[in-house]
Design a protein around this motif. Structure first.
Motif, PDB file in Angstrom:
ATOM      1  N   LEU A  38       3.540  -2.414   8.597  1.00 24.67           N
ATOM      2  CA  LEU A  38       2.683  -3.544   8.255  1.00 24.67           C
ATOM      3  C   LEU A  38       3.364  -4.464   7.260  1.00 24.67           C
ATOM      4  O   LEU A  38       3.300  -5.693   7.393  1.00 24.67           O
ATOM      5  CB  LEU A  38       1.357  -3.043   7.681  1.00 24.67           C
ATOM      6  CG  LEU A  38       0.389  -4.125   7.167  1.00 24.67           C
ATOM      7  CD1 LEU A  38       0.059  -5.132   8.263  1.00 24.67           C
ATOM      8  CD2 LEU A  38      -0.884  -3.477   6.626  1.00 24.67           C
ATOM      9  N   GLN A  39       4.027  -3.909   6.265  1.00 29.77           N
ATOM     10  CA  GLN A  39       4.698  -4.728   5.269  1.00 29.77           C
ATOM     11  C   GLN A  39       5.740  -5.652   5.918  1.00 29.77           C
ATOM     12  O   GLN A  39       5.868  -6.814   5.543  1.00 29.77           O
ATOM     13  CB  GLN A  39       5.360  -3.845   4.203  1.00 29.77           C
ATOM     14  CG  GLN A  39       6.263  -4.573   3.228  1.00 29.77           C
ATOM     15  CD  GLN A  39       5.586  -5.749   2.539  1.00 29.77           C
ATOM     16  OE1 GLN A  39       4.396  -5.709   2.241  1.00 29.77           O
ATOM     17  NE2 GLN A  39       6.340  -6.820   2.302  1.00 29.77           N
ATOM     18  N   LYS A  40       6.432  -5.144   6.908  1.00 34.92           N
ATOM     19  CA  LYS A  40       7.418  -5.972   7.609  1.00 34.92           C
ATOM     20  C   LYS A  40       6.737  -7.123   8.346  1.00 34.92           C
ATOM     21  O   LYS A  40       7.262  -8.234   8.412  1.00 34.92           O
ATOM     22  CB  LYS A  40       8.222  -5.115   8.584  1.00 34.92           C
ATOM     23  CG  LYS A  40       9.132  -4.105   7.903  1.00 34.92           C
ATOM     24  CD  LYS A  40       9.876  -3.253   8.924  1.00 34.92           C
ATOM     25  CE  LYS A  40      10.783  -2.242   8.224  1.00 34.92           C
ATOM     26  NZ  LYS A  40      11.489  -1.373   9.201  1.00 34.92           N
ATOM     27  N   LYS A  41       5.544  -6.859   8.881  1.00 31.22           N
ATOM     28  CA  LYS A  41       4.812  -7.895   9.607  1.00 31.22           C
ATOM     29  C   LYS A  41       4.295  -8.986   8.671  1.00 31.22           C
ATOM     30  O   LYS A  41       4.185 -10.139   9.059  1.00 31.22           O
ATOM     31  CB  LYS A  41       3.630  -7.275  10.369  1.00 31.22           C
ATOM     32  CG  LYS A  41       4.025  -6.398  11.540  1.00 31.22           C
ATOM     33  CD  LYS A  41       2.789  -5.866  12.237  1.00 31.22           C
ATOM     34  CE  LYS A  41       3.147  -5.004  13.435  1.00 31.22           C
ATOM     35  NZ  LYS A  41       1.938  -4.457  14.099  1.00 31.22           N
ATOM     36  N   LEU A  42       3.974  -8.609   7.444  1.00 35.83           N
ATOM     37  CA  LEU A  42       3.407  -9.578   6.507  1.00 35.83           C
ATOM     38  C   LEU A  42       4.405 -10.671   6.162  1.00 35.83           C
ATOM     39  O   LEU A  42       4.019 -11.816   5.931  1.00 35.83           O
ATOM     40  CB  LEU A  42       2.951  -8.874   5.224  1.00 35.83           C
ATOM     41  CG  LEU A  42       1.799  -7.874   5.375  1.00 35.83           C
ATOM     42  CD1 LEU A  42       1.446  -7.274   4.017  1.00 35.83           C
ATOM     43  CD2 LEU A  42       0.580  -8.536   5.995  1.00 35.83           C
ATOM     44  N   GLY A  43       5.674 -10.322   6.098  1.00 33.01           N
ATOM     45  CA  GLY A  43       6.698 -11.327   5.836  1.00 33.01           C
ATOM     46  C   GLY A  43       6.704 -11.855   4.422  1.00 33.01           C
ATOM     47  O   GLY A  43       7.281 -12.909   4.147  1.00 33.01           O
ATOM     48  N   THR A  44       6.052 -11.170   3.492  1.00 33.13           N
ATOM     49  CA  THR A  44       6.061 -11.552   2.089  1.00 33.13           C
ATOM     50  C   THR A  44       6.569 -10.372   1.264  1.00 33.13           C
ATOM     51  O   THR A  44       6.509  -9.226   1.716  1.00 33.13           O
ATOM     52  CB  THR A  44       4.648 -11.929   1.606  1.00 33.13           C
ATOM     53  OG1 THR A  44       3.758 -10.831   1.864  1.00 33.13           O
ATOM     54  CG2 THR A  44       4.129 -13.160   2.328  1.00 33.13           C
ATOM     55  N   PRO A  45       7.059 -10.622   0.063  1.00 34.44           N
ATOM     56  CA  PRO A  45       7.530  -9.512  -0.780  1.00 34.44           C
ATOM     57  C   PRO A  45       6.424  -8.488  -1.018  1.00 34.44           C
ATOM     58  O   PRO A  45       5.262  -8.849  -1.225  1.00 34.44           O
ATOM     59  CB  PRO A  45       7.938 -10.212  -2.086  1.00 34.44           C
ATOM     60  CG  PRO A  45       8.239 -11.611  -1.693  1.00 34.44           C
ATOM     61  CD  PRO A  45       7.280 -11.936  -0.594  1.00 34.44           C
ATOM     62  N   ALA A  46       6.783  -7.209  -0.983  1.00 34.51           N
ATOM     63  CA  ALA A  46       5.789  -6.155  -1.180  1.00 34.51           C
ATOM     64  C   ALA A  46       5.081  -6.301  -2.518  1.00 34.51           C
ATOM     65  O   ALA A  46       3.894  -5.987  -2.650  1.00 34.51           O
ATOM     66  CB  ALA A  46       6.453  -4.788  -1.080  1.00 34.51           C
ATOM     67  N   SER A  47       5.792  -6.789  -3.515  1.00 34.17           N
ATOM     68  CA  SER A  47       5.208  -6.939  -4.847  1.00 34.17           C
ATOM     69  C   SER A  47       4.090  -7.966  -4.890  1.00 34.17           C
ATOM     70  O   SER A  47       3.310  -8.014  -5.846  1.00 34.17           O
ATOM     71  CB  SER A  47       6.296  -7.327  -5.848  1.00 34.17           C
ATOM     72  OG  SER A  47       6.890  -8.563  -5.478  1.00 34.17           O
ATOM     73  N   ARG A  48       3.996  -8.795  -3.852  1.00 36.74           N
ATOM     74  CA  ARG A  48       2.942  -9.804  -3.794  1.00 36.74           C
ATOM     75  C   ARG A  48       1.771  -9.375  -2.901  1.00 36.74           C
ATOM     76  O   ARG A  48       0.946 -10.193  -2.504  1.00 36.74           O
ATOM     77  CB  ARG A  48       3.522 -11.131  -3.296  1.00 36.74           C
ATOM     78  CG  ARG A  48       4.495 -11.755  -4.288  1.00 36.74           C
ATOM     79  CD  ARG A  48       5.011 -13.102  -3.796  1.00 36.74           C
ATOM     80  NE  ARG A  48       5.901 -13.718  -4.776  1.00 36.74           N
ATOM     81  CZ  ARG A  48       5.500 -14.504  -5.772  1.00 36.74           C
ATOM     82  NH1 ARG A  48       4.212 -14.766  -5.920  1.00 36.74           N
ATOM     83  NH2 ARG A  48       6.361 -15.024  -6.620  1.00 36.74           N
ATOM     84  N   THR A  49       1.734  -8.071  -2.593  1.00 34.35           N
ATOM     85  CA  THR A  49       0.634  -7.518  -1.800  1.00 34.35           C
ATOM     86  C   THR A  49      -0.173  -6.545  -2.642  1.00 34.35           C
ATOM     87  O   THR A  49       0.375  -5.655  -3.282  1.00 34.35           O
ATOM     88  CB  THR A  49       1.174  -6.782  -0.557  1.00 34.35           C
ATOM     89  OG1 THR A  49       1.858  -7.715   0.282  1.00 34.35           O
ATOM     90  CG2 THR A  49       0.037  -6.146   0.234  1.00 34.35           C
ATOM     91  N   LEU A  50      -1.486  -6.734  -2.640  1.00 35.46           N
ATOM     92  CA  LEU A  50      -2.408  -5.841  -3.334  1.00 35.46           C
ATOM     93  C   LEU A  50      -2.996  -4.877  -2.311  1.00 35.46           C
ATOM     94  O   LEU A  50      -3.420  -5.294  -1.238  1.00 35.46           O
ATOM     95  CB  LEU A  50      -3.522  -6.668  -3.982  1.00 35.46           C
ATOM     96  CG  LEU A  50      -4.430  -5.967  -4.998  1.00 35.46           C
ATOM     97  CD1 LEU A  50      -3.677  -5.720  -6.293  1.00 35.46           C
ATOM     98  CD2 LEU A  50      -5.673  -6.817  -5.269  1.00 35.46           C
TER      99      LEU A  50
END
Length: 232
Positions: A157-169
């Motif tokens: 899922l993190q790869k699909k989001l396309g944003t840095p992991a640190s910017r995901t809550l």
């Protein structure tokens, strides 16, 4: 207040756990577990006992309740559990604050997704029944009913989001949710409305809230402060 700013600063996406976090399915889960206990000769548990013992992998949780997994395979137990749970989960209410949180995220331009240990098919069916499926960019469940871990799915899922992991809550209700967030690099937040009680969740050291409404208040206030200071 400074902690809120630091924890919520720069968040571009919120990933929610489903069971216990967005949907209030505790009573149903306890009933289904006790239904299994009655069938396989294991003493019933209260909701308080359930929340004090619940853990991942789920097979270990059942063993802690007294189920003999050598005599009755976990796959047989979980099949019996899901016969009742899956048939009734769509009737469970949403947790207070779900709609408000989704609306606020939309207004702030923050994406939302779901990562769940539920079977993906049942998860999608329940979301559609609740009229929520289209509210999420990604809906990720497991491809099996063993409820082992969500870490591998979180990585994808993190790869699909396309944003840095640190910017995901990542908002969840169990210590496993905290572990998943740590493994992927997401910022973890826990709510005590779900499958594990407040005392156990405190062990994680993660920000812990009494519910989504309380979390939303701090989340939106943190973003408002960031907007004023130009720190976002």
């Amino acid at each position: 207040m400074i902690d809120d700013i630091l924890h919520f600063s720069g968040i571009e996406h919120v990933v929610f756990d489903w069971n216990g976090t967005l949907i209030d399915d505790i009573d149903l889960a306890v009933f289904a577990v006790n239904r299994c206990g009655e069938h396989f000769g294991v003493a019933p548990v209260t909701a308080e006992q359930y929340r004090a013992r619940f853990d991942f992998p789920i097979a270990g949780f059942y063993a802690s309740l007294g189920f003999d997994l050598d005599r009755v395979p976990f796959s047989v137990i979980v099949k019996h559990y899901l016969e009742h749970f899956d048939a009734n989960v769509a009737q469970c209410p949403l947790q207070p604050g779900v709609i408000e949180f989704l609306d606020a995220a939309r207004q702030l331009g923050i994406g939302v997704s779901i990562l769940s240990a539920s079977h993906c098919d049942v998860l999608v069916q329940t979301l559609r029944a609740k009229g929520l499926f289209d509210s999420f960019e990604h809906v990720v469940g497991l491809s099996h009913n063993q409820a082992t871990s969500k870490t591998a799915e979180a990585v994808v899922l993190q790869k699909k989001l396309g944003t840095p992991a640190s910017r995901t809550l990542f908002v969840g209700d169990t210590l496993h949710d905290f572990d998943v967030a740590q493994a992927v690099g997401w910022s973890p937040v826990l709510v005590s409305t779900g499958h594990q009680d407040y005392q156990r969740l405190q062990l994680s050291g993660a920000p812990l809230f009494s519910g989504l409404g309380n979390l939303l208040e701090r989340f939106t206030h943190g973003h408002a402060l960031l907007a004023k200071t130009g720190s976002a």
